[in-house]
Motif scaffolding. Structure first.
Motif, mmCIF file in Angstrom:
data_model
loop_
_atom_site.group_PDB
_atom_site.id
_atom_site.type_symbol
_atom_site.label_atom_id
_atom_site.label_comp_id
_atom_site.label_asym_id
_atom_site.label_seq_id
_atom_site.Cartn_x
_atom_site.Cartn_y
_atom_site.Cartn_z
ATOM 1 N N GLN A 6 7.400 29.503 -38.643
ATOM 2 C CA GLN A 6 6.386 28.100 -39.034
ATOM 3 C C GLN A 6 6.552 28.045 -40.429
ATOM 4 O O GLN A 6 6.545 26.765 -40.959
ATOM 5 N N ALA A 7 6.434 28.874 -41.277
ATOM 6 C CA ALA A 7 6.545 28.770 -42.759
ATOM 7 C C ALA A 7 7.748 28.233 -43.194
ATOM 8 O O ALA A 7 7.872 27.049 -43.945
ATOM 9 N N LYS A 12 9.726 26.218 -41.205
ATOM 10 C CA LYS A 12 9.517 24.943 -40.604
ATOM 11 C C LYS A 12 8.844 23.906 -41.497
ATOM 12 O O LYS A 12 9.226 22.960 -41.970
ATOM 13 N N ASP A 13 7.789 24.634 -42.174
ATOM 14 C CA ASP A 13 7.134 23.767 -43.075
ATOM 15 C C ASP A 13 7.552 23.668 -44.628
ATOM 16 O O ASP A 13 7.335 22.662 -45.229
ATOM 17 N N LYS A 14 8.255 24.683 -44.986
ATOM 18 C CA LYS A 14 8.654 24.546 -46.543
ATOM 19 C C LYS A 14 10.125 24.633 -46.773
ATOM 20 O O LYS A 14 10.784 24.383 -47.631
ATOM 21 N N VAL A 43 3.920 30.159 -51.224
ATOM 22 C CA VAL A 43 3.583 30.733 -50.136
ATOM 23 C C VAL A 43 3.183 32.040 -50.314
ATOM 24 O O VAL A 43 3.863 32.729 -51.105
ATOM 25 N N LYS A 101 0.371 27.688 -49.861
ATOM 26 C CA LYS A 101 -0.090 27.892 -48.551
ATOM 27 C C LYS A 101 -0.259 29.212 -47.817
ATOM 28 O O LYS A 101 0.741 29.947 -48.268
ATOM 29 N N TYR A 146 0.052 31.863 -44.662
ATOM 30 C CA TYR A 146 0.632 32.424 -43.462
ATOM 31 C C TYR A 146 0.136 33.592 -43.072
ATOM 32 O O TYR A 146 0.572 34.586 -43.713
ATOM 33 N N VAL A 169 -2.789 27.715 -43.330
ATOM 34 C CA VAL A 169 -2.070 26.664 -42.339
ATOM 35 C C VAL A 169 -1.585 27.294 -41.025
ATOM 36 O O VAL A 169 -1.444 26.355 -40.147
ATOM 37 N N ALA A 170 -1.611 28.731 -40.597
ATOM 38 C CA ALA A 170 -0.878 28.916 -39.672
ATOM 39 C C ALA A 170 -1.277 30.526 -39.611
ATOM 40 O O ALA A 170 -1.196 31.401 -40.434
ATOM 41 N N THR A 193 -1.623 27.229 -35.229
ATOM 42 C CA THR A 193 -1.580 26.479 -36.551
ATOM 43 C C THR A 193 -2.902 25.713 -36.597
ATOM 44 O O THR A 193 -3.767 25.625 -35.819
ATOM 45 N N GLU A 202 -3.171 22.780 -37.388
ATOM 46 C CA GLU A 202 -3.058 21.493 -36.651
ATOM 47 C C GLU A 202 -3.521 21.500 -35.240
ATOM 48 O O GLU A 202 -4.081 20.785 -34.574
#
Length: 348
Positions: free
Chosen positions: A152-153, A155-157, A223, A249, A251, A271-272, A310, A312
């Motif tokens: 996910q990290a 994917k995000d960054k 991160v 962010k 994780y 965030v996740a 997440t 979200e």
């Protein structure tokens, strides 16, 4: 023996948490010995002394023990190696039927765990690798947890960002999660600017102080990987105090109702996270040692699969508690690991 067990336990475990589940004098119909007629004594010895994860784990332990009608003692070493050894030895001296060892350092516990086995006591271990073929290992699939959240990290960054990790060596779950992190650092061309962390009775506060120093010295970190939610709490506290929530962010790994509240705060930097249900881990641990006591093999490795959660997901599904998470993420509600027809199911 039962009355002696209760009396001595109350005396020697003074200062640690002690809970006795109601015993079922009639036993469990259709269960193998000794659960069919006798009361079974199980001791849970945890290295940690607090935190939301441990509280949920112990709640799950108590629920499953209550369903089985066993006498249960729960003790906490409060992050002290010698105390954890002593608590295991005390359980051996009391003649319990089974011991659940929750976390700790292998080099501290391997010989005393073997001593329990030599005394005819069944042992299972959660998140501490005692490297003993006769001790079932309850595991969260730490590698999968780290992979889920680090995917996910990325994917995000994207690749190539500057990052930090909170980590303390010598604890099996942290070691396994950090090993995955190092693989991702190499694979995705990440720059590991700093590694810090501490395990004590005030983890979030101590990690917050460390994190403020790290972020001040390394303003390019965007991160932070936190392979334990107590670490994540400390990092979030530091990020908030420094006003960096929009830039840095978090994780993490693990989740609790308190964690959910932190993740869903407005503009939260966390965030996740990837997690199994700590209460379910407790239930599975009791089932695994009970199977061993009954002469039924739970397996050398008892694996629980994690879930990616997440910020979200939580906000979009209006999830504010673990109970709401379980209702809306059914995979998080229960595990079929270490089950048998004679073991009563529990409801949360």
């Amino acid at each position: 023996m039962l009355q002696t067990f209760k009396t001595i336990t109350s005396a020697i475990l003074a200062g640690s948490l002690l809970t006795a589940a109601p015993a079922s004098a009639a036993g469990i119909a259709g269960a193998p010995a000794p659960f069919d007629k006798e009361t079974v004594d199980i001791a849970v010895v945890s290295f940690l002394g607090g935190g939301d994860w441990l509280q949920a784990f112990e709640a799950g332990v108590k629920r499953q023990a209550d369903a089985l009608g066993v006498n249960l003692t729960i003790s906490q070493a409060r992050n002290d190696n010698d105390t954890q050894r002593s608590l295991v030895e005390q359980a051996i001296n009391l003649g319990v039927d089974g011991i659940i060892i929750n976390n700790g350092r292998p080099e501290v516990l391997q010989d005393v765990a073997q001593k329990a086995l030599d005394a005819g006591i069944k042992v299972v271990a959660y998140d501490v690798n005692l490297d003993n073929p006769d001790i079932p290992q309850i595991e969260q699939s730490d590698a999968d947890m780290a992979k889920l959240v680090l995917d996910q990290a990325i994917k995000d960054k994207g690749d190539g960002f500057a990052a930090g990790a909170v980590y303390v060596a010598g604890f099996a779950p942290l070691d396994r999660r950090y090993a995955v992190w190092k693989d991702y650092v190499a694979k995705h061309n990440l720059t590991e600017k700093a590694v810090w962390g501490v395990v004590n009775d005030t983890v979030p506060a101590s990690v917050a102080d460390q994190t403020k120093a790290v972020l001040t010295a390394n303003p390019d970190i965007s991160v932070i990987f936190t392979p334990w939610d107590e670490f994540a709490k400390g990092v979030k506290l530091a990020v908030d105090e420094l006003g960096l929530a929009s830039k840095v962010k978090i994780y993490g790994v693990d989740i609790s109702t308190a964690d959910i509240q932190l993740i869903t705060e407005p503009d939260s930097a966390w965030v996740a996270t990837a997690a199994t249900n700590a209460a379910v881990v407790g239930e599975v641990s009791v089932r695994a040692v009970s199977l061993s006591i009954a002469g039924q093999d739970p397996g050398r490795s008892v694996l629980l699969q994690p879930t990616l959660i997440t910020r979200e997901d939580l906000i979009n599904n209006k999830i504010g508690t673990i109970e709401e998470l379980q209702a809306k993420f059914p995979a998080f509600l229960k595990s079929d690991a270490a089950t048998a027809p004679w073991i009563p199911t529990v409801t949360q």
